[in-house]
Design a protein around this motif. Sequence first.
Motif: not given
Length: 220
Positions: A193-214
């Motif tokens: 079960y996944l619950e996501l944040p409900e705020n402007e910061e999350f809505y505008n986050a570029e979550l498609f960026i590959e962050n695996r190495a970092t």
Amino acid sequence: MDEIYDGNVTFGELKKHGDLGLGTFNNLDGEMIGIDGEFYQIKADEVAYPVDDSMKTQFAVVTFFESDETKEIDKSVNYDQLKVFLNSMLPTENIFYAFKTEGTFEFIKTRSVPGQNKPYPPLVEIVKNQLIFEFHDIKGTLVGSWFPDYMKGINVPGYHFHFITEDKKAGGHLLECQTENIRIGIDYTSNSYLELPENEEFYNAELFIENRATLEKVEK
């Protein structure tokens, strides 16, 4: 990984979803560990504080722990060797797992980070100033999870462990360990079960960026 450190789920709500787990706190204020229905905040002073139900988290992974398999290791192994042993316990790499490992450790190395203020710095910068704690000949519990590689971007792929001492006074995010005599319980989990944040910061986050190495650098 996108500097979204504001929590919107209370621990009172979180407890409805599990009695064992790990995570962090609003403003990234310390490491969280949940065990037997009790949750603790391990702050940058190494101390584990009981968590009030009104406190909030922006990242947590919890489950109602029921062990499907139990094994013991009565010899000394380091963290890498422990993960190899755990790999042998996994019937498949396509579901989720929770771990509760209790016993005596020759050595434990953990970390925590202090709470942050806006504008929030990147996580990779924060961990450069992480506080490192070392324990020797200590009894305690490792609480952990394992997520498949296809979950990257939603969770930390592979193993993720937090530690707390037997007296529930200290702990942190696991960096290294040397076991002495431990008992491992593993819970197979095939739903999430996944619950996501409900705020402007999350809505505008570029979550498609590959962050695996970092991410791997931050976690290790």
